[in-house]
Design an enzyme around this catalytic site. Sequence first.
Site, PDB file in Angstrom:
ATOM      1  CD  GLU A 190      -5.538   1.778  -3.669  1.00  0.00           C
ATOM      2  OE1 GLU A 190      -5.801   0.492  -4.256  1.00  0.00           O
ATOM      3  OE2 GLU A 190      -4.474   2.480  -3.964  1.00  0.00           O
ATOM      4  CD  GLU A 210      -1.923  -1.474  -1.775  1.00  0.00           C
ATOM      5  OE1 GLU A 210      -1.217  -2.278  -2.546  1.00  0.00           O
ATOM      6  OE2 GLU A 210      -3.107  -1.568  -1.564  1.00  0.00           O
TER       7      GLU A 210
HETATM    8  C1  GAL Z   1      -3.773  -1.637  -4.775  1.00  0.00           C
HETATM    9  C2  GAL Z   1      -2.960  -0.692  -5.378  1.00  0.00           C
HETATM   10  C3  GAL Z   1      -3.454  -0.172  -6.697  1.00  0.00           C
HETATM   11  C4  GAL Z   1      -4.025  -1.112  -7.391  1.00  0.00           C
HETATM   12  C5  GAL Z   1      -5.179  -2.094  -6.677  1.00  0.00           C
HETATM   13  C6  GAL Z   1      -5.745  -3.077  -7.498  1.00  0.00           C
HETATM   14  O1  GAL Z   1      -3.116  -2.856  -4.047  1.00  0.00           O
HETATM   15  O2  GAL Z   1      -2.557   0.299  -4.318  1.00  0.00           O
HETATM   16  O3  GAL Z   1      -2.428   0.481  -7.118  1.00  0.00           O
HETATM   17  O4  GAL Z   1      -3.031  -2.139  -7.801  1.00  0.00           O
HETATM   18  O5  GAL Z   1      -4.402  -2.473  -5.568  1.00  0.00           O
HETATM   19  O6  GAL Z   1      -6.639  -3.566  -6.745  1.00  0.00           O
END
Ligand code: GAL
Length: 638
Positions: A315, A144
């Site tokens: 994610e 990110e």
């Molecule tokens: C994203 C990140 C992850 C985790 C996640 C939590 O921004 O890539 O490592 O922090 O959010 O929602």
Amino acid sequence: MKPELGVCYYPEHWPETMWAEDAAHMVETGLTWVRIGEFAWSRMEPQPGDLQFEWLDRAIETLGSAGLKIVLGTPTATPPRWMLDKHPDMLAVDQRGNTRKFGSRRHYCFSHQGYVDECTRIAVIMGERYGENPHVAAWQIDNEYGCHDTTVSYSTPALQAFRHWLAAQYATIDTLNEAWGNVFWSMEYRDFEEIDLPNQTVTEPNPAHVLAFRRFSSQQVVTFNKAQVDALRPLTDAPLLHNYMGRTLDFDHFKVGADLDIATWDSYPIGFLSDRLEGGEAHKIAFLQQGDPDMQAFHHDLYRAVGRGRWWVMEQQPGPVNWAPYNPAPLPGMVRLWSLEAVAHGAEVVSYFRWRQAPFAQEQMHTGLLTSNNRPAPGLAEAQQVADDLVRLGEVQQVQAKVAILFDYASDWAWSTQPQGASFDYFRLVFSAYRALRRAGLSVDFVSTNENSAHYALILAPGLATIDPDLEHRLAKSCDLAILGPRSGAITHDFQIPNSGRPGLCKLDCDVDLVESLPSTSERAVHGGGAARHWIDRLSGQAEDLLSFEDGTSALKAGDGIWYLAGFPDETLWDRVIAMAAKKTGLDLQKTPQGLRLRETANHVFLINYNAEPAVWNGHTVQGCDVEILKRDPSEPT
Ligand code: GAL
């Protein structure tokens, strides 16, 4: 393409005795991908040069031999504490001049060459060790970019690199002074070495200076990413990717994406609704446990363009997160809905974050597919259901949409530098256009300012700050109708008002006499319905007025293949403009009820209902928080 599922997993968080069981459980759930490694530098190299990869060898072997394909992350978003002893000046500096500290993540400045070299070093070590490992099927570089406001840094290395960059861009200091208009307020420089970073000035710095710094900062991300791409390419044939974020425009994702094979993004629909989206209270309450019905799709479509057709959700929110102001749980069905919606927009993989909730540290309140003590969390059953859905669904083939939005990161940098009205925001404007197209039942593509291959019936280019003659030419060639405005073609590359009127309007007998910004509480009504808000370009010229404001000024002007919209439309005005454009270009609109959205692929129509209640479209009832997938004959026109 047959879409697949995955999950993010942190073997270093759990005793090794759990790994094999976890892997078997993932496979049993129907997951085929697992992402690991992206934050594990302190375990890979606990002391400088003390490489400890045996645990990772075993983790990869355990997961891979269970049948999982691995996305291996380079750990460069989390440099270990010892890195600061080696490179004390590697930390980013914020706008107020405060050095950001160790103790969370992303504590580095993109311009620090010593740190870039460390990243290249660890990428080469990993590439040499795992580049040909049959289980490692993709690589994620860093994590990110830009998260926690980290794209822009006001550090000494950034200052030095900025001066070099400026010298390369402008060649002579006189050219720069002229381009930026530094005669104003006696801001003229005698040498590139005199130029500072545009923070901590008494009042607003020169917008040309800020915009140049934003361009430079974006380029530093591209260069940082490219260093690891170059390190890994010779060592692996597996695709390279990065996980981008929602509503993050600080760097040019198209340029980073050009060096990678796949674009992925991190989708947190409920977090985004409360954390980073405008919208009335009623809307936010109606979708509190579902997320905004257009926000995910917007990014799916945008990142499909960034990935040149290849994209994933890396994610996917599986339950309540920890980072939004409030963190309600998804309504039953939503984890499945989000996953299938991504598939409808062409995701090759949807990967959940994370396998098991961490019992420690910053994200202990963030759910996973399993609870921290290893019981199934509600998201698990839905992920399993999606896996079954995907088996039934089979191949999903994307088709080019008939309409596109021209998206330009630099326009956001320009308009956030000089908003001129407190509620004028590039993303907000483009998102309002996207919503309108989706209310009309249209599937949407995004194109960048460099894109010139596909042809569309309609392209919208709202708020496109700079239109050079080349772009103007390409835009005209790549669609039957382009709708520009508001605030399109309003500045040059160097943040000056174009001398020859607004580029992009030359095919229209039309110019902009003045611009106004309005407070959020005001609007300017248009004859026949709808209004403009936030922003008005006062248009003059002989071009035909398709719509006008109630005060008699022009709201929409038309020329040959190009229209110009004078204000930031409310929903009613957008709907009218899209309906008029559809009539002009022969587009078929299929109005959708509130919260229900359509997505057409070559072989399916997905009906996606974000409402908690059932919704009806064209005789089909879709239950609340559910997806109805209709098969279509690929030979039918879309
Ligand atoms: C994203 C990140 C992850 C985790 C996640 C939590 O921004 O890539 O490592 O922090 O959010 O929602």
